[in-house]
Design a protein around this motif. Structure first.
Motif, PDB file in Angstrom:
ATOM      1  N   LYS A 280       4.819  -4.067  37.810  1.00  0.00           N
ATOM      2  CA  LYS A 280       5.235  -5.459  38.033  1.00  0.00           C
ATOM      3  C   LYS A 280       6.103  -5.942  36.878  1.00  0.00           C
ATOM      4  CE  LYS A 280       4.769  -9.512  40.210  1.00  0.00           C
ATOM      5  NZ  LYS A 280       3.638 -10.409  40.264  1.00  0.00           N
TER       6      LYS A 280
ATOM      7  N   ASP B 284      -1.352  -2.634  41.614  1.00  0.00           N
ATOM      8  CA  ASP B 284      -1.827  -2.706  43.002  1.00  0.00           C
ATOM      9  C   ASP B 284      -1.217  -1.524  43.774  1.00  0.00           C
ATOM     10  OD1 ASP B 284      -3.247  -4.992  42.597  1.00  0.00           O
ATOM     11  OD2 ASP B 284      -1.929  -6.319  43.756  1.00  0.00           O
TER      12      ASP B 284
ATOM     13  N   ASN C 134      -0.052  -7.657  42.098  1.00  0.00           N
ATOM     14  CA  ASN C 134      -0.347  -7.465  40.682  1.00  0.00           C
ATOM     15  C   ASN C 134       0.058  -6.076  40.211  1.00  0.00           C
ATOM     16  OD1 ASN C 134      -1.646 -10.056  40.233  1.00  0.00           O
ATOM     17  ND2 ASN C 134      -3.247  -9.233  41.589  1.00  0.00           N
ATOM     18  N   HIS C 135       0.249  -5.970  38.914  1.00  0.00           N
ATOM     19  CA  HIS C 135       0.532  -4.701  38.278  1.00  0.00           C
ATOM     20  C   HIS C 135      -0.556  -3.696  38.668  1.00  0.00           C
ATOM     21  CE1 HIS C 135       2.490  -2.188  35.387  1.00  0.00           C
ATOM     22  NE2 HIS C 135       1.418  -2.051  34.628  1.00  0.00           N
TER      23      HIS C 135
END
Lengths: 429, 169
Positions: free
Chosen positions: B9, B117, B114-115
């Motif tokens: 992200k 995911d 989110n980062h």
């Protein structure tokens, strides 16, 4: 419904009477341009597809500007590849190392004229809009395609109008008008759109300063920036045009997606702090910021008028002992003129480094790279993280008068802190 | 085309100097460029740490700045199958399509991804599934002409026939 200048130029090049924003148009181009960084990719693409014929060698410009004279072996290989291609295809507008930056050369040599439609593999191709031409930056594949076919596809952009009333004060230059604009609308405020500039303040601006404005249209995300020609444009063009030109104006009932009106007389010189050109602050609120480097040059502000104002400030003064001030005329013609006017002597006596024409430090290429934690005030166009060197260095963008004054004081400075307005006005007469 | 991968992200205005800094532009070799992809961004170790198939998700104005096609090339050859963003800068958008790097514009999805995911992106339907949260989003549909270029694998492949007259013998 009337059309804007941008719509009219696109319509004419598409062979249509009328185009509307959102239309997809296939247009004939008047010039395709690439440089030593972007041309090699385009050349490789042409080779991959065994395309051994360009559409018209008279309508292609290849400019060695970015990493020149070659900073390392790899850069030398790239420049060689471009030179060999130019030779093989007999490209009319090939400019070797030291001739200058494409966005200064092409208008200066009269290769781009009002009414042209130009595509270039460099984002600052939008500069030529100051001539009343449509010009836009693209990537190497688009330029390879344009070099092969003489065509490209465009989505007709919505136009935004920016009207600057009044008369800017002495230290406010074209740079401040465009920084103000980007500060107001943001770095994607004109995404995919045409930015059209007009008004009393624009009409009175010299061509050099108009180029600064359209140069930075891309920093607001725009497809193109454009200023309709007036007598100043035609005077500039008539001295150098290599071909006939055509003047377009927007119709009075042309449609704009947004219209902004500002009083140029109320602006003071501006500084864009890291890390976006939209992070704009008045110079008076920036004077606490110390600097390690000052750069006067680039396709944004490396023209003769930029060097003249910087020289007025540096004349008889010294660059701060712990600052390096790098001056790079944007073309050989600018360099020659600066020599004739004694500006180069002034820079050298002040303690500046003066270099051969190149993009150099603007994009962290060479000729003045920043170390970790170093700060540079620059007349160039971008202050992204790592743009001018180490990812943890900082670039501040301003007009050449502010940069020259900052070089003297070792911190960001208003020109009036160094030189009285009267002094400059007398000198300029 | 359907891709599944872990998310990296990024924020707004990831410019081309962050994607591939100019100090590496003295080459146009795609694999060499890929070794330095995202080096000046908020994830400077991206090139070393990402896995083939990982997906880049970013905010507004992804790819702003320079016209360097080296940027989408570096991403593509790093094995990133698709970039999802709230919006793309104009030249990057063209370049990505021209070189055949799939991109998806999904303003609503980005804030809720989110980062790290796990994401699934189906380019035909425009459906983006966040497999970690179970939520589903729709990407903005590109005009048919652009979809055709992407399907062909880029502008030159798409225009092969037209270009054939420039080929001798």
């Amino acid at each position: 419904m009337g059309m804007t200048i941008t719509e009219k130029i696109i319509a004419d090049h598409a062979g249509k009477k009328e185009v509307k924003p959102g239309d997809l148009a296939t247009v004939k181009i008047d010039l395709a341009m690439a440089n030593d960084v972007t041309a090699p990719l385009a050349i490789k693409i042409l080779e991959k597809y065994h395309i051994d014929k360009v559409f018209d060698p008279e309508k292609i410009a290849l400019v060695l500007s970015h990493f020149v004279p070659a900073k390392d072996i790899k850069s030398a290989e790239q420049a060689k590849m471009v030179r060999d291609f130019a030779k093989k295809h007999n490209i009319r507008w090939f400019f070797r190392e030291g001739e200058g930056i494409e966005h200064t050369i092409l208008p200066e040599e009269g290769i781009v004229v009002p009414g042209d439609l130009v595509v270039g593999a460099d984002s600052h191709t939008c500069t030529y809009g100051a001539l009343g031409a449509f010009s836009t930056g693209m990537g190497s594949t688009d330029i390879a395609y344009a070099m092969a076919t003489g065509e490209t596809w465009l989505r007709v952009p919505h136009s935004m109008k920016f009207i600057f009333y009044g008369k800017p004060s002495a230290w406010v230059m074209g740079k401040d008008l465009i920084l103000h604009t980007i500060g107001q609308i943001g770095v994607d405020g004109a995404l995919y759109k045409a930015m059209e500039f007009e008004g009393e303040a624009i009409r009175h601006l010299s061509m050099d300063q108009r180029f600064t404005i359209t140069n930075m249209a891309v920093e607001a995300g725009a497809k193109n920036g454009i200023i309709a020609p007036n007598e100043k444009t035609l005077q500039y063009v008539s001295q150098r045009a290599k071909k006939p030109w055509k003047v377009y104006h927007s119709d009075p009932d042309a449609e704009y997606s947004e219209i902004y009106e500002w009083d140029a007389g109320k602006l003071e010189p501006l500084v864009a702090w890291p890390y976006l050109p939209s992070n704009v602050h008045p110079v008076s609120e920036s004077t606490h910021i110390t600097i390690d480097q000052a750069f006067i040059g680039s396709c944004t502000n490396g023209r003769i008028e930029d060097l003249r104002i910087a020289a007025k400030i540096l004349k008889g003064r010294k660059v701060h002992p712990y600052v390096r001030c790098i001056v790079i005329p944007a073309s050989k013609k600018v360099y020659t003129q600066a020599l004739k006017e004694g500006l180069i002597d002034i820079f050298l006596e002040a303690g500046c480094v003066v270099s051969v024409s190149t993009c150099g430090p603007c994009l962290g290429g060479h000729m003045g790279i920043l170390a970790e934690g170093e700060r540079c005030i620059s007349t160039s166009n971008r202050n992204f993280p790592g743009r001018m060197g180490h990812p943890k260095s900082e670039a501040y963008l301003a007009n050449p008068a502010v940069v020259a004054a900052s070089a003297v004081l070792g911190r960001i400075a208003h020109p009036e802190e160094v030189v009285s307005l009267k002094e400059v006005e007398e000198a300029l007469v | 085309m359907r891709f599944r991968g872990k998310v990296w992200k990024f924020g707004d205005n990831v410019d081309t100097d962050q994607i591939i800094p100019a100090r590496y532009l003295n080459t146009s070799d795609p694999y060499e460029l890929a070794q330095h992809v995202m080096e000046d961004s908020e994830h400077p170790n991206f090139a070393k740490e990402h896995q083939q198939g990982d997906i880049i998700v970013a905010g507004r104005n992804f790819g702003s700045g320079s016209s360097r096609e080296h940027a989408p090339i570096a991403i593509k050859y790093a094995g990133v199958p698709v970039v999802v963003a709230k919006s793309f800068a104009r030249i990057f958008f063209r370049n990505a399509i021209n070189i055949g790097l799939p991109i998806a514009e999904a303003p609503e999805a980005v804030d809720e991804i989110n980062h790290r995911d796990e994401l699934e992106v189906d380019l035909e339907s425009g459906i983006i599934r966040n497999l970690t949260t179970g939520k589903e989003y729709k990407a903005t549909k590109f005009p048919e002409e652009l979809q055709a270029i992407l399907r062909a694998g880029g502008l030159m492949e798409y225009a092969k026939e037209k270009l054939s007259k420039n080929v001798s013998g």
